[in-house]
Design a protein around this motif. Structure first.
Motif, PDB file in Angstrom:
ATOM      1  N   THR A  38      76.286 -31.897 122.335  1.00 45.60           N
ATOM      2  CA  THR A  38      77.816 -32.702 122.103  1.00 45.60           C
ATOM      3  C   THR A  38      78.181 -31.841 120.737  1.00 45.60           C
ATOM      4  N   ASP A  40      79.018 -33.186 118.078  1.00 48.63           N
ATOM      5  CA  ASP A  40      78.359 -33.947 116.905  1.00 48.63           C
ATOM      6  C   ASP A  40      76.892 -33.275 116.752  1.00 48.63           C
ATOM      7  N   ARG A  43      77.470 -30.243 114.731  1.00 45.51           N
ATOM      8  CA  ARG A  43      77.949 -30.486 113.314  1.00 45.51           C
ATOM      9  C   ARG A  43      76.785 -31.115 112.422  1.00 45.51           C
ATOM     10  N   GLU A  44      75.842 -31.618 113.013  1.00 42.99           N
ATOM     11  CA  GLU A  44      74.810 -32.554 112.270  1.00 42.99           C
ATOM     12  C   GLU A  44      73.647 -31.201 112.014  1.00 42.99           C
ATOM     13  N   GLY A  72      85.285 -34.629 112.452  1.00 43.99           N
ATOM     14  CA  GLY A  72      84.232 -35.126 112.776  1.00 43.99           C
ATOM     15  C   GLY A  72      84.347 -36.269 114.017  1.00 43.99           C
ATOM     16  N   SER A  74      84.104 -38.134 117.193  1.00 41.59           N
ATOM     17  CA  SER A  74      82.950 -38.170 117.776  1.00 41.59           C
ATOM     18  C   SER A  74      83.222 -37.755 119.065  1.00 41.59           C
TER      19      SER A  74
END
Length: 116
Positions: A38, A40, A43-44, A72, A74
């Motif tokens: 994903t 997300d 991004r993490e 950001g 989701s």
């Protein structure tokens, strides 16, 4: 079916002049080997995690820039809506004397005297 990350990586590859075939090893490394499926999850990632993936530097840089620009939301891959452009503040307009109004004369000039 391609994950959102696969689709994203193919697009990034196109932007840096790489074919989908050339992107396959990097998609395998990111999505299949490390399960980042994903947006997300990408991004993490920390700096150390990006480095541990062993991707070419330019690819990593472009991915991270695009992720930052996408924001950001989701699971979303759409760019944030554009912000309205603010016009510049108005500039003061120089005062112009009204027609027929007296105009102040410039002060007289004083001629400089030569030193002896």
């Amino acid at each position: 079916m391609d994950s959102e990350v696969e689709t994203f990586l193919i697009q990034v590859g196109k932007e840096i002049g790489r074919t989908p075939e050339q992107m396959k090893p990097f998609i395998k490394k990111i999505v299949e080997d490390n399960w980042y499926e994903t947006m997300d999850s990408l991004r993490e990632l920390t700096d150390a995690q990006w480095q541990s993936l062993g991707l070419p530097g330019r690819l990593t840089d472009v991915i991270r820039i695009k992720l930052k620009n996408l924001g950001g939301a989701s699971g979303g891959t759409a760019a944030a809506p554009p912000q309205p452009v603010q016009p510049p503040p108005p500039q003061p307009v120089p005062a112009v004397p009204a027609a027929g109004a007296p105009v102040a004369a410039a002060p007289p000039r004083v001629a400089a005297q030569a030193a002896p």
